[in-house]
Design a protein around this motif. Structure first.
Motif, PDB file in Angstrom:
ATOM      1  N   ALA A  78      -0.150  15.961 -12.802  1.00 60.42           N
ATOM      2  CA  ALA A  78       0.966  15.265 -12.161  1.00 60.42           C
ATOM      3  C   ALA A  78       2.017  16.261 -11.689  1.00 60.42           C
ATOM      4  CB  ALA A  78       1.585  14.272 -13.133  1.00 60.42           C
ATOM      5  N   GLY A  79       2.089  17.412 -12.384  1.00 56.48           N
ATOM      6  CA  GLY A  79       3.068  18.422 -12.024  1.00 56.48           C
ATOM      7  C   GLY A  79       2.607  19.800 -12.455  1.00 56.48           C
ATOM      8  N   VAL A  80       3.160  20.823 -11.821  1.00 54.38           N
ATOM      9  CA  VAL A  80       2.867  22.202 -12.191  1.00 54.38           C
ATOM     10  C   VAL A  80       4.061  23.055 -11.773  1.00 54.38           C
ATOM     11  CG1 VAL A  80       1.653  22.811 -10.052  1.00 54.38           C
ATOM     12  CG2 VAL A  80       1.115  24.022 -12.177  1.00 54.38           C
ATOM     13  N   THR A  81       4.333  24.076 -12.564  1.00 54.22           N
ATOM     14  CA  THR A  81       5.477  24.950 -12.305  1.00 54.22           C
ATOM     15  C   THR A  81       5.012  26.365 -12.037  1.00 54.22           C
ATOM     16  OG1 THR A  81       6.880  23.624 -13.754  1.00 54.22           O
ATOM     17  CG2 THR A  81       7.610  25.875 -13.313  1.00 54.22           C
ATOM     18  N   TYR A  82       5.631  26.987 -11.032  1.00 54.51           N
ATOM     19  CA  TYR A  82       5.437  28.407 -10.749  1.00 54.51           C
ATOM     20  C   TYR A  82       6.826  29.019 -10.574  1.00 54.51           C
ATOM     21  CZ  TYR A  82       0.778  26.697  -9.680  1.00 54.51           C
ATOM     22  OH  TYR A  82      -0.446  26.070  -9.749  1.00 54.51           O
ATOM     23  N   GLU A  83       7.189  29.840 -11.507  1.00 54.72           N
ATOM     24  CA  GLU A  83       8.469  30.540 -11.492  1.00 54.72           C
ATOM     25  C   GLU A  83       9.625  29.544 -11.414  1.00 54.72           C
ATOM     26  OE1 GLU A  83       7.932  33.493  -8.426  1.00 54.72           O
ATOM     27  OE2 GLU A  83       6.491  34.590  -9.658  1.00 54.72           O
ATOM     28  N   ASP A  84      10.411  29.539 -10.322  1.00 51.77           N
ATOM     29  CA  ASP A  84      11.580  28.653 -10.230  1.00 51.77           C
ATOM     30  C   ASP A  84      11.335  27.431  -9.350  1.00 51.77           C
ATOM     31  OD1 ASP A  84      11.488  29.774  -7.720  1.00 51.77           O
ATOM     32  OD2 ASP A  84      13.612  30.321  -7.664  1.00 51.77           O
ATOM     33  N   THR A  85      10.059  27.121  -9.130  1.00 51.30           N
ATOM     34  CA  THR A  85       9.676  25.988  -8.280  1.00 51.30           C
ATOM     35  C   THR A  85       8.600  25.186  -8.985  1.00 51.30           C
ATOM     36  OG1 THR A  85      10.121  27.315  -6.300  1.00 51.30           O
ATOM     37  CG2 THR A  85       8.742  25.347  -6.011  1.00 51.30           C
ATOM     38  N   PHE A  86       8.747  23.863  -8.918  1.00 51.97           N
ATOM     39  CA  PHE A  86       7.657  23.048  -9.458  1.00 51.97           C
ATOM     40  C   PHE A  86       7.218  22.023  -8.429  1.00 51.97           C
ATOM     41  CE2 PHE A  86      11.497  20.978 -11.122  1.00 51.97           C
ATOM     42  CZ  PHE A  86      11.277  19.637 -10.875  1.00 51.97           C
ATOM     43  N   PHE A  87       5.972  21.607  -8.594  1.00 51.14           N
ATOM     44  CA  PHE A  87       5.330  20.653  -7.712  1.00 51.14           C
ATOM     45  C   PHE A  87       5.059  19.379  -8.501  1.00 51.14           C
ATOM     46  CE2 PHE A  87       4.521  24.834  -6.185  1.00 51.14           C
ATOM     47  CZ  PHE A  87       4.383  24.755  -4.812  1.00 51.14           C
ATOM     48  N   VAL A  88       5.308  18.243  -7.878  1.00 51.77           N
ATOM     49  CA  VAL A  88       4.972  16.961  -8.504  1.00 51.77           C
ATOM     50  C   VAL A  88       4.264  16.085  -7.484  1.00 51.77           C
ATOM     51  CG1 VAL A  88       6.823  16.976 -10.231  1.00 51.77           C
ATOM     52  CG2 VAL A  88       7.244  15.945  -7.997  1.00 51.77           C
ATOM     53  N   ASN A  89       3.332  15.306  -7.993  1.00 53.11           N
ATOM     54  CA  ASN A  89       2.636  14.329  -7.170  1.00 53.11           C
ATOM     55  C   ASN A  89       3.616  13.203  -6.864  1.00 53.11           C
ATOM     56  OD1 ASN A  89       1.171  11.643  -7.002  1.00 53.11           O
ATOM     57  ND2 ASN A  89      -0.509  13.092  -6.711  1.00 53.11           N
ATOM     58  N   ASN A  90       3.656  12.747  -5.639  1.00 52.16           N
ATOM     59  CA  ASN A  90       4.597  11.715  -5.213  1.00 52.16           C
ATOM     60  C   ASN A  90       4.515  10.456  -6.081  1.00 52.16           C
ATOM     61  OD1 ASN A  90       6.622  10.666  -3.468  1.00 52.16           O
ATOM     62  ND2 ASN A  90       5.048   9.403  -2.506  1.00 52.16           N
ATOM     63  N   ARG A  91       3.307  10.093  -6.515  1.00 52.80           N
ATOM     64  CA  ARG A  91       3.148   8.886  -7.339  1.00 52.80           C
ATOM     65  C   ARG A  91       3.731   9.060  -8.736  1.00 52.80           C
ATOM     66  NH1 ARG A  91      -1.647  10.145  -5.337  1.00 52.80           N
ATOM     67  NH2 ARG A  91      -2.499  10.598  -7.381  1.00 52.80           N
ATOM     68  N   CYS A  92       3.966  10.307  -9.140  1.00 51.19           N
ATOM     69  CA  CYS A  92       4.428  10.586 -10.502  1.00 51.19           C
ATOM     70  C   CYS A  92       5.833  11.177 -10.541  1.00 51.19           C
ATOM     71  CB  CYS A  92       3.465  11.567 -11.179  1.00 51.19           C
ATOM     72  SG  CYS A  92       1.765  11.031 -11.182  1.00 51.19           S
ATOM     73  N   ARG A  93       6.551  11.113  -9.436  1.00 52.89           N
ATOM     74  CA  ARG A  93       7.865  11.753  -9.334  1.00 52.89           C
ATOM     75  C   ARG A  93       8.888  10.964 -10.142  1.00 52.89           C
ATOM     76  NH1 ARG A  93      11.047  11.634  -3.848  1.00 52.89           N
ATOM     77  NH2 ARG A  93      10.482   9.509  -4.280  1.00 52.89           N
ATOM     78  N   THR A  94       9.003  11.319 -11.414  1.00 54.90           N
ATOM     79  CA  THR A  94       9.939  10.643 -12.296  1.00 54.90           C
ATOM     80  C   THR A  94      10.913  11.661 -12.878  1.00 54.90           C
ATOM     81  OG1 THR A  94       8.578  10.965 -14.270  1.00 54.90           O
ATOM     82  CG2 THR A  94       8.161   8.959 -12.970  1.00 54.90           C
ATOM     83  N   GLU A  95      12.016  11.167 -13.364  1.00 55.06           N
ATOM     84  CA  GLU A  95      12.989  12.030 -14.016  1.00 55.06           C
ATOM     85  C   GLU A  95      12.387  12.715 -15.230  1.00 55.06           C
ATOM     86  OE1 GLU A  95      17.695  11.720 -14.878  1.00 55.06           O
ATOM     87  OE2 GLU A  95      16.490  10.037 -15.619  1.00 55.06           O
TER      88      GLU A  95
END
Length: 192
Positions: free
Chosen positions: A86-103
């Motif tokens: 649902a998400g992954v982090t690289y350094e100071d940036t993370f990626f999230v799947n639009n369907r899972c974009r939660t706080e």
């Protein structure tokens, strides 16, 4: 293969992963926005504003970008690369799947940003990889920390200073990893 052998064998291959991370961050840079652009009131209460404005998030419509670790010479992590994240982090940036974009998910990934910041890229990758090999994904110490704090966010039982707490616990994780790797190095010297 145990975690020590993996870290020892692949230490020189970390540059391939670093290059993939940098290329991925460059590819998505124009889509990255500050976390502060999202309306996440709990995050604003528990994390410093400068962190939320500095850290970037990329919302992707499908799978988050994961490095092809098996083709990079890390076949031990093939299972990890094949799972949908649902998400992954690289350094100071993370990626999230639009369907899972939660706080909650963004908070989890922000914990990883703090871990990256504390350890630096190479140490983070070694600590994370060692934890995966030794204990699996859910019990990897850096993941366990993020999941634990994610649950505490929901329960409103976070430490007063989340950043300092993460740094302290991340230092402890790194101390255990270096102790483990140093012991393995000593054993390798005796055997070899």
């Amino acid at each position: 293969m145990n975690a020590f052998d993996l870290a020892y064998e692949h230490d020189s291959a970390l540059h391939v992963v670093r290059e993939w991370i940098e290329a991925t961050l460059d590819e998505y840079r124009s889509q990255a926005v500050p976390v502060s652009d999202f309306d996440f009131p709990r995050l604003q209460k528990v994390l410093p504003p400068d962190l939320l404005s500095r850290v970037k998030v990329v919302v992707v419509p499908g799978d988050v970008p994961l490095p092809p670790l098996d083709s990079m010479g890390f076949p031990e992590f093939t299972r990890m690369g094949s799972r949908a994240a649902a998400g992954v982090t690289y350094e100071d940036t993370f990626f999230v799947n639009n369907r899972c974009r939660t706080e909650s998910l963004c908070f989890h990934e922000l914990i990883h940003v703090l871990q990256w910041a504390r350890l630096g890229t190479d140490h983070f990758l070694v600590a994370y990889g060692t934890g995966l090999i030794q204990l699996g994904y859910r019990n990897c110490p850096l993941e366990r920390m993020a999941f634990s704090l994610q649950a505490k966010l929901s329960l409103k039982t976070l430490p007063e200073d989340v950043v300092s707490w993460v740094y302290e616990k991340t230092d402890a994780v790194w101390d255990r990893v270096t102790s483990f790797l140093n012991e393995g190095s000593r054993q390798r010297a005796v055997i070899g």
